[in-house]
Design a protein around this motif. Structure first.
Motif, PDB file in Angstrom:
ATOM      1  N   GLU A 115       0.447  35.262 -22.624  1.00  0.00           N
ATOM      2  CA  GLU A 115      -0.317  35.409 -21.390  1.00  0.00           C
ATOM      3  C   GLU A 115      -1.055  34.102 -21.069  1.00  0.00           C
ATOM      4  O   GLU A 115      -1.750  33.537 -21.908  1.00  0.00           O
ATOM      5  CB  GLU A 115      -1.318  36.551 -21.533  1.00  0.00           C
ATOM      6  CG  GLU A 115      -2.088  36.852 -20.254  1.00  0.00           C
ATOM      7  CD  GLU A 115      -1.213  37.437 -19.174  1.00  0.00           C
ATOM      8  OE1 GLU A 115      -1.560  37.264 -17.994  1.00  0.00           O
ATOM      9  OE2 GLU A 115      -0.184  38.062 -19.514  1.00  0.00           O
ATOM     10  N   GLY A 116      -0.871  33.625 -19.846  1.00  0.00           N
ATOM     11  CA  GLY A 116      -1.553  32.419 -19.403  1.00  0.00           C
ATOM     12  C   GLY A 116      -0.820  31.121 -19.680  1.00  0.00           C
ATOM     13  O   GLY A 116      -1.220  30.064 -19.171  1.00  0.00           O
ATOM     14  N   ASP A 117       0.230  31.158 -20.477  1.00  0.00           N
ATOM     15  CA  ASP A 117       0.997  29.955 -20.776  1.00  0.00           C
ATOM     16  C   ASP A 117       2.031  29.693 -19.674  1.00  0.00           C
ATOM     17  O   ASP A 117       2.462  30.621 -18.977  1.00  0.00           O
ATOM     18  CB  ASP A 117       1.725  30.103 -22.112  1.00  0.00           C
ATOM     19  CG  ASP A 117       0.793  30.016 -23.288  1.00  0.00           C
ATOM     20  OD1 ASP A 117      -0.375  29.629 -23.086  1.00  0.00           O
ATOM     21  OD2 ASP A 117       1.221  30.348 -24.413  1.00  0.00           O
ATOM     22  N   PRO A 118       2.443  28.430 -19.523  1.00  0.00           N
ATOM     23  CA  PRO A 118       3.533  28.146 -18.582  1.00  0.00           C
ATOM     24  C   PRO A 118       4.808  28.862 -19.002  1.00  0.00           C
ATOM     25  O   PRO A 118       4.994  29.207 -20.179  1.00  0.00           O
ATOM     26  CB  PRO A 118       3.693  26.620 -18.677  1.00  0.00           C
ATOM     27  CG  PRO A 118       2.395  26.130 -19.231  1.00  0.00           C
ATOM     28  CD  PRO A 118       1.897  27.217 -20.140  1.00  0.00           C
ATOM     29  N   GLN A 119       5.668  29.102 -18.045  1.00  0.00           N
ATOM     30  CA  GLN A 119       6.924  29.795 -18.324  1.00  0.00           C
ATOM     31  C   GLN A 119       7.949  28.827 -18.910  1.00  0.00           C
ATOM     32  O   GLN A 119       8.234  27.775 -18.329  1.00  0.00           O
ATOM     33  CB  GLN A 119       7.482  30.412 -17.043  1.00  0.00           C
ATOM     34  CG  GLN A 119       8.818  31.093 -17.211  1.00  0.00           C
ATOM     35  CD  GLN A 119       8.729  32.313 -18.112  1.00  0.00           C
ATOM     36  OE1 GLN A 119       8.037  33.270 -17.781  1.00  0.00           O
ATOM     37  NE2 GLN A 119       9.424  32.295 -19.240  1.00  0.00           N
ATOM     38  N   ARG A 120       8.487  29.175 -20.058  1.00  0.00           N
ATOM     39  CA  ARG A 120       9.558  28.384 -20.638  1.00  0.00           C
ATOM     40  C   ARG A 120      10.893  29.038 -20.324  1.00  0.00           C
ATOM     41  O   ARG A 120      10.974  30.256 -20.166  1.00  0.00           O
ATOM     42  CB  ARG A 120       9.370  28.243 -22.155  1.00  0.00           C
ATOM     43  CG  ARG A 120       8.117  27.426 -22.511  1.00  0.00           C
ATOM     44  CD  ARG A 120       7.986  27.165 -24.003  1.00  0.00           C
ATOM     45  NE  ARG A 120       6.826  26.315 -24.268  1.00  0.00           N
ATOM     46  CZ  ARG A 120       6.856  24.993 -24.240  1.00  0.00           C
ATOM     47  NH1 ARG A 120       8.002  24.360 -23.994  1.00  0.00           N
ATOM     48  NH2 ARG A 120       5.757  24.289 -24.463  1.00  0.00           N
ATOM     49  N   PHE A 121      11.931  28.207 -20.227  1.00  0.00           N
ATOM     50  CA  PHE A 121      13.236  28.737 -19.858  1.00  0.00           C
ATOM     51  C   PHE A 121      14.335  27.937 -20.547  1.00  0.00           C
ATOM     52  O   PHE A 121      14.119  26.810 -21.011  1.00  0.00           O
ATOM     53  CB  PHE A 121      13.435  28.714 -18.338  1.00  0.00           C
ATOM     54  CG  PHE A 121      13.390  27.342 -17.728  1.00  0.00           C
ATOM     55  CD1 PHE A 121      14.554  26.588 -17.566  1.00  0.00           C
ATOM     56  CD2 PHE A 121      12.183  26.780 -17.293  1.00  0.00           C
ATOM     57  CE1 PHE A 121      14.519  25.316 -17.001  1.00  0.00           C
ATOM     58  CE2 PHE A 121      12.141  25.520 -16.728  1.00  0.00           C
ATOM     59  CZ  PHE A 121      13.312  24.782 -16.580  1.00  0.00           C
ATOM     60  N   ARG A 122      15.487  28.531 -20.599  1.00  0.00           N
ATOM     61  CA  ARG A 122      16.674  27.877 -21.122  1.00  0.00           C
ATOM     62  C   ARG A 122      17.693  27.794 -19.998  1.00  0.00           C
ATOM     63  O   ARG A 122      17.838  28.727 -19.213  1.00  0.00           O
ATOM     64  CB  ARG A 122      17.268  28.665 -22.293  1.00  0.00           C
ATOM     65  CG  ARG A 122      18.536  28.059 -22.882  1.00  0.00           C
ATOM     66  CD  ARG A 122      19.173  28.963 -23.929  1.00  0.00           C
ATOM     67  NE  ARG A 122      20.383  28.369 -24.505  1.00  0.00           N
ATOM     68  CZ  ARG A 122      21.589  28.425 -23.942  1.00  0.00           C
ATOM     69  NH1 ARG A 122      21.755  29.081 -22.795  1.00  0.00           N
ATOM     70  NH2 ARG A 122      22.633  27.859 -24.527  1.00  0.00           N
ATOM     71  N   TYR A 123      18.384  26.671 -19.920  1.00  0.00           N
ATOM     72  CA  TYR A 123      19.411  26.531 -18.889  1.00  0.00           C
ATOM     73  C   TYR A 123      20.701  26.009 -19.518  1.00  0.00           C
ATOM     74  O   TYR A 123      20.693  25.400 -20.598  1.00  0.00           O
ATOM     75  CB  TYR A 123      18.955  25.575 -17.778  1.00  0.00           C
ATOM     76  CG  TYR A 123      18.793  24.135 -18.207  1.00  0.00           C
ATOM     77  CD1 TYR A 123      19.861  23.237 -18.120  1.00  0.00           C
ATOM     78  CD2 TYR A 123      17.572  23.657 -18.694  1.00  0.00           C
ATOM     79  CE1 TYR A 123      19.719  21.915 -18.521  1.00  0.00           C
ATOM     80  CE2 TYR A 123      17.426  22.332 -19.083  1.00  0.00           C
ATOM     81  CZ  TYR A 123      18.501  21.471 -19.000  1.00  0.00           C
ATOM     82  OH  TYR A 123      18.356  20.162 -19.394  1.00  0.00           O
TER      83      TYR A 123
END
Length: 252
Positions: A43-51
């Protein structure tokens, strides 16, 4: 930022935000990605993603990124920023950063959807040259083409999959016209041997075939076919990256 693309999209701002921020939608219209998936976050952290991007049928390069968005800004605009990197040794893009801006038109009839991004290539001097001559122009074209495909989806209801089929069909027709025209140029000598009428046709052939080639090369795309040429590729003025981008750390 090294690359700038802007499209004017007549669509609801919330719907545009949804189709660009939801990975399931994003990977459908953006030609640069084959797969995008959010990773778990606190909660509150930036969104991480995989591409992942399928470069060839047997080669897929992947990487990770981190993003953050400002959905409510005092001036009515919205912003999304990201940083990304790929450890794959065959990925020419080592790391980079960019942003999306959503700027409602003053008349309320649409949104200026624009992006600015840049990246660092790997492979030293060879990579820098390859990037300047090949990859960077290709990335600019792919981004603009994808923005127009998104526009067609929102404005006309043309799904990304259908838009791709339309583009491939139109590209095939144009290529066939050029191929037939080039083949026809070789018939000129044969027609000269078939009599006065055929000879007159032979003299007219190059002009007609040249007109056909010019039409295949320069005729505007059909209304339901995405085209990079519909997007602005040069910023109208001085461009600054959003402050939000400075708050993101490299995903490495």
């Amino acid at each position: 930022m090294g690359l700038y693309i802007e499209a004017r999209i007549r669509a609801d701002l919330d719907e545009l935000w949804h189709r660009t921020q939801d990975p399931a939608h994003h990977q459908r219209w953006d030609l640069r990605f084959t797969e995008i998936a959010h990773l778990p976050r606190a909660e509150g952290d930036p969104q991480r993603f995989r591409y992942a991007t399928r470069v060839l049928p047997f080669l897929t390069v992947a990487g990770t990124g981190v993003s953050a968005g400002e959905r409510e800004r005092p001036d009515g605009t919205r912003t999304s920023a990201l940083r990304f990197s790929s450890p794959h040794p065959l990925s020419l893009l080592a790391e980079g950063s960019g942003y999306w801006r959503y700027v409602p038109d003053g008349d309320g009839d649409g949104v200026r959807f624009l992006t600015g991004y840049d990246y660092r290539p790997r492979w030293g001097a060879f990579g820098a040259l390859t990037d300047r001559l090949v990859l960077r122009p290709l990335m600019g074209w792919a981004t603009a083409w994808s923005f127009d495909r998104l526009r067609l989806w929102l404005e006309r209801g043309v799904t990304p999959e259908r838009a791709l089929r339309n583009w491939l069909l139109e590209l095939t027709v144009r290529a066939l016209v050029i191929a037939v025209a080039c083949t026809g140029l070789g018939l000129e000598s044969a027609l000269l041997l078939l009599g006065p009428f055929a000879a007159s046709m032979a003299y007219a052939c190059p002009l007609l075939l040249s007109v056909a080639v010019c039409g295949a090369l320069f005729a505007p795309p059909r209304a339901h076919t995405p085209a990079a040429r519909r997007c602005l590729r040069t910023p109208p003025g001085r461009v600054r990256a959003p402050r939000l981008l400075g708050t993101l750390e490299s995903p490495r």
